[in-house]
Design an enzyme around this catalytic site. Structure first.
Site, PDB file in Angstrom:
ATOM      1  N   GLY A  52       4.106  -6.166  -3.748  1.00 41.69           N
ATOM      2  CA  GLY A  52       4.368  -7.602  -3.676  1.00 41.69           C
ATOM      3  C   GLY A  52       5.724  -7.973  -3.112  1.00 41.69           C
ATOM      4  O   GLY A  52       5.855  -8.936  -2.352  1.00 41.69           O
ATOM      5  N   THR A  83      -5.753  -5.497  -7.418  1.00 40.47           N
ATOM      6  CA  THR A  83      -5.684  -6.946  -7.202  1.00 40.47           C
ATOM      7  C   THR A  83      -6.960  -7.376  -6.481  1.00 40.47           C
ATOM      8  O   THR A  83      -7.493  -6.618  -5.677  1.00 40.47           O
ATOM      9  CB  THR A  83      -4.454  -7.263  -6.316  1.00 40.47           C
ATOM     10  OG1 THR A  83      -3.295  -6.997  -7.075  1.00 40.47           O
ATOM     11  CG2 THR A  83      -4.441  -8.710  -5.831  1.00 40.47           C
ATOM     12  N   ARG A  92       8.740 -10.440 -13.805  1.00 39.00           N
ATOM     13  CA  ARG A  92       8.480 -10.145 -12.384  1.00 39.00           C
ATOM     14  C   ARG A  92       7.168 -10.804 -11.910  1.00 39.00           C
ATOM     15  O   ARG A  92       6.135 -10.733 -12.562  1.00 39.00           O
ATOM     16  CB  ARG A  92       8.397  -8.632 -12.197  1.00 39.00           C
ATOM     17  CG  ARG A  92       8.157  -8.180 -10.759  1.00 39.00           C
ATOM     18  CD  ARG A  92       6.691  -7.966 -10.470  1.00 39.00           C
ATOM     19  NE  ARG A  92       6.474  -7.452  -9.115  1.00 39.00           N
ATOM     20  CZ  ARG A  92       5.303  -7.446  -8.504  1.00 39.00           C
ATOM     21  NH1 ARG A  92       4.237  -7.895  -9.114  1.00 39.00           N
ATOM     22  NH2 ARG A  92       5.180  -6.965  -7.287  1.00 39.00           N
ATOM     23  N   THR A 106      -2.979  -7.719  -0.595  1.00 40.12           N
ATOM     24  CA  THR A 106      -2.778  -6.871  -1.769  1.00 40.12           C
ATOM     25  C   THR A 106      -1.831  -5.737  -1.401  1.00 40.12           C
ATOM     26  O   THR A 106      -1.916  -5.194  -0.299  1.00 40.12           O
ATOM     27  CB  THR A 106      -4.112  -6.295  -2.285  1.00 40.12           C
ATOM     28  OG1 THR A 106      -3.821  -5.377  -3.357  1.00 40.12           O
ATOM     29  CG2 THR A 106      -4.903  -5.556  -1.207  1.00 40.12           C
ATOM     30  N   GLY A 107      -0.918  -5.421  -2.290  1.00 37.48           N
ATOM     31  CA  GLY A 107       0.013  -4.335  -1.994  1.00 37.48           C
ATOM     32  C   GLY A 107       1.327  -4.532  -2.725  1.00 37.48           C
ATOM     33  O   GLY A 107       1.395  -5.271  -3.715  1.00 37.48           O
ATOM     34  N   ASP A 134       3.540 -11.134  -4.844  1.00 36.66           N
ATOM     35  CA  ASP A 134       3.140 -12.036  -3.759  1.00 36.66           C
ATOM     36  C   ASP A 134       1.860 -12.808  -4.026  1.00 36.66           C
ATOM     37  O   ASP A 134       1.622 -13.857  -3.419  1.00 36.66           O
ATOM     38  CB  ASP A 134       2.938 -11.221  -2.469  1.00 36.66           C
ATOM     39  CG  ASP A 134       1.834 -10.176  -2.660  1.00 36.66           C
ATOM     40  OD1 ASP A 134       1.854  -9.465  -3.694  1.00 36.66           O
ATOM     41  OD2 ASP A 134       0.941 -10.074  -1.792  1.00 36.66           O
TER      42      ASP A 134
HETATM   43  N1  ASP Z   1       0.415  -7.618  -4.740  1.00 32.77           N
HETATM   44  C1  ASP Z   1       0.323  -7.426  -6.166  1.00 32.77           C
HETATM   45  C2  ASP Z   1       1.674  -7.692  -6.764  1.00 32.77           C
HETATM   46  O1  ASP Z   1       2.665  -7.284  -6.184  1.00 32.77           O
HETATM   47  C3  ASP Z   1      -0.104  -6.060  -6.547  1.00 32.77           C
HETATM   48  C4  ASP Z   1      -1.245  -5.484  -5.749  1.00 32.77           C
HETATM   49  O2  ASP Z   1      -1.814  -6.151  -4.910  1.00 32.77           O
HETATM   50  O3  ASP Z   1      -1.604  -4.319  -5.976  1.00 32.77           O
HETATM   51  O4  ASP Z   1       1.759  -8.261  -7.827  1.00 32.77           O
END
Ligand code: ASP
Length: 380
Positions: A301, A247, A275, A298-299, A278
């Site tokens: 979500g 992301t 789906r 990022t992470g 965040d």
């Molecule tokens: N936060 C992003 C999501 O959940 C994915 C990511 O940041 O790796 O869609």
């Protein structure tokens, strides 16, 4: 107000510098340009004057957090990441140095990362379970607290630009799916065929995940009444165990003192049922407020939504008077306690930048006080 076309022209002209790949000799400690003369950004007369008054621009980006280990990286791939992150950083900072606005800097930098197959945003987005790509993005203006967000896009080359148009040209904050794409058409935004988003690397990743999911669901189920592994648990386990990063996001402070933040993503691989994570949720993946800070996360979500990460950092600064560094660390720790992994970038109104994460690595960069790009990938 710019039209989309004129804004793009502005963004194209605004960066005052270009960098060449020969300038990108990063050393092993993760500090790009340590042995080389860093690329410099020429300051306009007005920005020189503002710099003399103690005003400074600030800029930081990320390209996703996750299990990013040096042992899994080839030197060539690492060079590619560093080069692209540096290009995006310098593009955004070039806009700010030319006295451009923080929103322009965010959009310009994120478009570069969206156009690169290296990141899970735009070209290079992960695949859904159905073998499609669905993109999400958001942007927020810290001066007005206006925001724009888009989700589940299938034909938009640069979702961050559409998010900005939602903010600037519609009375809404968030548009999704076909409706968002109709709005894009109306605004003259470039639509692309779904094949544009195909990359072999991401398609193979989907096949691997599906294979793993199949193996796990075929494995004998535990039968104890207290520990029955349901299909839902199996798929949740595969879902959250799966390596996901890429992301992209940016936070900026312009010379007029305005903060902005933006985030763009393909979401998580193998996602289904529409789906959305965040990244396009204002307050979770993205937030900006001139009184406090600008944040892009990022992470995982689901955990970042439940922790309302980006707004929580702003709230800790506003209501408890914490520094951006303290607030961001508290919130990342909270996400970690819930079971979520990831990271974020944040900048305050004085230009202080923090980039905490609870994963092995996070693609990230910022412009230091001397106006030089610093790119990092692993934990220091
Ligand atoms: N936060 C992003 C999501 O959940 C994915 C990511 O940041 O790796 O869609």
């Amino acid at each position: 107000m710019y039209t989309d076309k004129s804004r793009r022209k502005f963004l194209g002209n605004a960066a005052l510098i270009g960098i060449t790949s020969t300038m990108l000799k990063a050393n092993s400690s993760g500090e790009a340009f340590a042995q080389n003369k860093p690329p410099q950004v020429a300051l306009s007369a007005k920005s020189t004057e503002q710099a003399a008054q103690g005003k400074r621009a600030g800029f930081a980006i990320h390209g996703g957090a996750g299990t990013i280990l040096k042992s899994n990286m080839t030197p060539e791939l690492e060079r590619e990441y560093r080069a692209k992150l540096t290009e995006a950083l310098m593009k955004g900072y070039g806009v700010l140095s030319a006295n451009g606005g923080s929103l322009d800097a965010i959009e310009a930098a994120i478009r570069i990362m969206e156009d690169s197959p290296l990141f899970n945003a735009g070209k290079g987005a992960v695949f859904t379970s159905d073998g499609t790509n669905e993109l999400d993005a958001s942007i927020m203006d810290g001066r007005t607290l206006k925001a724009g967000a888009v989700a589940s896009l299938k034909h938009i080359k640069n979702p961050i630009s559409l998010a900005r148009l939602v903010m600037e040209k519609s009375p809404h904050v968030m548009l999704v799916s076909d409706g968002a794409e109709s709005f894009a058409k109306q605004q003259g935004i470039e639509l692309v065929a779904p094949e544009y988003f195909y990359t072999e690397k991401r398609f193979k990743e989907l096949q691997r995940i599906k294979e793993r999911e199949k193996q796990q669901s075929d494995a004998p189920k535990k039968t104890s009444s207290r520990a029955t592994t349901t299909d839902a648990q199996t798929s949740a386990q595969v879902f959250f165990d799966e390596e996901k990063h890429g992301t992209v996001g940016a936070v900026a402070l312009d010379l007029a003192g305005n903060l902005a933040a933006g985030t763009s993503t393909g979401g998580v691989p193998n996602k289904r049922f529409g789906r959305v994570g965040d990244s396009p949720i204002i307050g979770a993946g993205t937030y900006a407020n001139n009184q406090t800070c600008a944040v892009s996360a990022t992470g995982d979500g689901e955990y970042f939504i439940r922790s309302v990460v980006a707004h929580d950092i702003s709230a800790l600064m506003e209501y408890r008077g914490l520094s951006v560094k303290e607030a961001a660390q508290i919130v990342i720790d909270k996400v970690g306690k819930l079971g979520g992994t990831g990271g974020l970038i944040a900048i305050d109104r004085a230009g202080n930048i923090t980039q905490p994460f609870n994963t092995a690595g996070m693609y990230r960069g910022y412009i230091n006080a001397r106006g030089e790009p610093i790119v990092e990938i692993y934990k220091n």
